[in-house]
Design a protein around this motif. Structure first.
Motif, PDB file in Angstrom:
ATOM      1  N   ALA A   3       0.753  -1.307  -0.007  1.00 52.54           N
ATOM      2  CA  ALA A   3       0.035  -0.179   0.072  1.00 52.54           C
ATOM      3  C   ALA A   3       1.027   1.170   0.178  1.00 52.54           C
ATOM      4  O   ALA A   3       0.396   2.130  -0.915  1.00 52.54           O
ATOM      5  CB  ALA A   3      -0.856  -0.116   1.374  1.00 52.54           C
ATOM      6  N   HIS A   4       2.059   1.152   0.742  1.00 50.42           N
ATOM      7  CA  HIS A   4       2.751   2.281   0.858  1.00 50.42           C
ATOM      8  C   HIS A   4       3.753   2.764  -0.575  1.00 50.42           C
ATOM      9  O   HIS A   4       3.706   3.709  -0.922  1.00 50.42           O
ATOM     10  CB  HIS A   4       3.885   2.208   1.996  1.00 50.42           C
ATOM     11  N   THR A   5       3.822   1.526  -1.234  1.00 51.84           N
ATOM     12  CA  THR A   5       4.517   1.921  -2.595  1.00 51.84           C
ATOM     13  C   THR A   5       3.585   2.491  -3.460  1.00 51.84           C
ATOM     14  O   THR A   5       4.117   3.245  -4.075  1.00 51.84           O
ATOM     15  CB  THR A   5       4.936   0.436  -2.725  1.00 51.84           C
ATOM     16  N   GLN A   6       2.377   1.721  -3.438  1.00 54.84           N
ATOM     17  CA  GLN A   6       1.388   2.293  -4.472  1.00 54.84           C
ATOM     18  C   GLN A   6       1.106   3.694  -3.976  1.00 54.84           C
ATOM     19  O   GLN A   6       1.132   4.530  -5.037  1.00 54.84           O
ATOM     20  CB  GLN A   6       0.190   1.432  -4.508  1.00 54.84           C
ATOM     21  N   LEU A   7       1.107   4.173  -3.073  1.00 56.39           N
ATOM     22  CA  LEU A   7       0.524   5.481  -2.441  1.00 56.39           C
ATOM     23  C   LEU A   7       1.545   6.323  -3.035  1.00 56.39           C
ATOM     24  O   LEU A   7       1.485   7.377  -3.633  1.00 56.39           O
ATOM     25  CB  LEU A   7       0.543   5.779  -1.160  1.00 56.39           C
ATOM     26  N   ALA A   8       2.999   5.986  -2.792  1.00 55.70           N
ATOM     27  CA  ALA A   8       4.017   6.740  -3.149  1.00 55.70           C
ATOM     28  C   ALA A   8       4.128   6.919  -4.674  1.00 55.70           C
ATOM     29  O   ALA A   8       4.509   8.104  -5.111  1.00 55.70           O
ATOM     30  CB  ALA A   8       5.411   6.047  -2.668  1.00 55.70           C
ATOM     31  N   GLU A   9       3.860   5.856  -5.604  1.00 50.86           N
ATOM     32  CA  GLU A   9       3.816   6.127  -6.925  1.00 50.86           C
ATOM     33  C   GLU A   9       2.875   6.977  -7.304  1.00 50.86           C
ATOM     34  O   GLU A   9       3.097   7.734  -8.171  1.00 50.86           O
ATOM     35  CB  GLU A   9       3.748   4.463  -7.540  1.00 50.86           C
ATOM     36  N   PHE A  10       1.674   6.978  -6.606  1.00 49.41           N
ATOM     37  CA  PHE A  10       0.511   7.695  -7.023  1.00 49.41           C
ATOM     38  C   PHE A  10       0.834   9.140  -6.824  1.00 49.41           C
ATOM     39  O   PHE A  10       0.626   9.991  -7.739  1.00 49.41           O
ATOM     40  CB  PHE A  10      -0.690   7.202  -6.056  1.00 49.41           C
ATOM     41  N   PHE A  11       1.468   9.393  -5.746  1.00 53.40           N
ATOM     42  CA  PHE A  11       2.154  10.780  -5.504  1.00 53.40           C
ATOM     43  C   PHE A  11       3.028  11.323  -6.423  1.00 53.40           C
ATOM     44  O   PHE A  11       2.848  12.620  -7.092  1.00 53.40           O
ATOM     45  CB  PHE A  11       2.498  10.954  -3.762  1.00 53.40           C
ATOM     46  N   ARG A  12       4.006  10.479  -6.812  1.00 51.64           N
ATOM     47  CA  ARG A  12       5.015  10.805  -7.734  1.00 51.64           C
ATOM     48  C   ARG A  12       4.327  11.100  -9.154  1.00 51.64           C
ATOM     49  O   ARG A  12       4.907  12.000  -9.749  1.00 51.64           O
ATOM     50  CB  ARG A  12       6.073   9.691  -7.922  1.00 51.64           C
ATOM     51  N   ASN A  13       3.333  10.215  -9.523  1.00 50.98           N
ATOM     52  CA  ASN A  13       2.748  10.498 -10.967  1.00 50.98           C
ATOM     53  C   ASN A  13       1.700  11.520 -10.813  1.00 50.98           C
ATOM     54  O   ASN A  13       1.710  12.014 -12.205  1.00 50.98           O
ATOM     55  CB  ASN A  13       2.117   9.164 -11.404  1.00 50.98           C
ATOM     56  N   LYS A  14       1.040  11.615  -9.728  1.00 49.51           N
ATOM     57  CA  LYS A  14      -0.192  12.726 -10.115  1.00 49.51           C
ATOM     58  C   LYS A  14      -0.003  14.027  -9.445  1.00 49.51           C
ATOM     59  O   LYS A  14      -0.579  14.916  -9.498  1.00 49.51           O
ATOM     60  CB  LYS A  14      -1.495  12.035  -9.527  1.00 49.51           C
ATOM     61  N   LEU A  15       0.802  14.221  -8.191  1.00 47.21           N
ATOM     62  CA  LEU A  15       0.883  15.342  -7.478  1.00 47.21           C
ATOM     63  C   LEU A  15       2.155  15.957  -7.512  1.00 47.21           C
ATOM     64  O   LEU A  15       2.323  17.151  -7.038  1.00 47.21           O
ATOM     65  CB  LEU A  15       0.351  14.833  -5.852  1.00 47.21           C
ATOM     66  N   LEU A  16       3.243  15.521  -8.273  1.00 48.12           N
ATOM     67  CA  LEU A  16       4.690  16.088  -8.182  1.00 48.12           C
ATOM     68  C   LEU A  16       4.799  16.719  -9.634  1.00 48.12           C
ATOM     69  O   LEU A  16       4.380  16.231 -10.515  1.00 48.12           O
ATOM     70  CB  LEU A  16       5.685  15.210  -7.859  1.00 48.12           C
TER      71      LEU A  16
END
Length: 90
Positions: A77-90
């Protein structure tokens, strides 16, 4: 499944239908993480919430995850959340 859960009201007295309607106003990128073994919240509720959201959205099914995730599913879950942040919010 939804006929019983429609009777649900949260602490503010909102029904699921009201929550789904309010979700249409959310425009920020949103990630919903749902454990594949969650027996507290049906997957259909997460899917319905996903459909209701107004902005960019994603549903991540955490294999083996329960409602209160712990290791080893929490790492996924942490890995997927970090990937989502990297792709969508940064």
């Amino acid at each position: 499944m939804f006929s019983q859960s429609r009777k649900f009201k949260n602490s503010k007295g909102l029904t699921l239908d009201a929550i789904y309607k309010l979700a249409q106003n959310i425009k920020a990128p949103t990630l919903i993480a749902h454990g594949s073994e969650d027996t507290d919240i049906p997957l259909g509720q997460s899917q319905r919430l996903l459909q209701s959201l107004g902005g960019e959205k994603e549903l991540s099914i955490i294999h083996g995850g329960v409602h209160q995730m712990r290791e080893p599913t929490m790492q996924d879950a942490h890995t997927q959340l970090a990937e989502f942040f990297r792709n969508k919010l940064l």
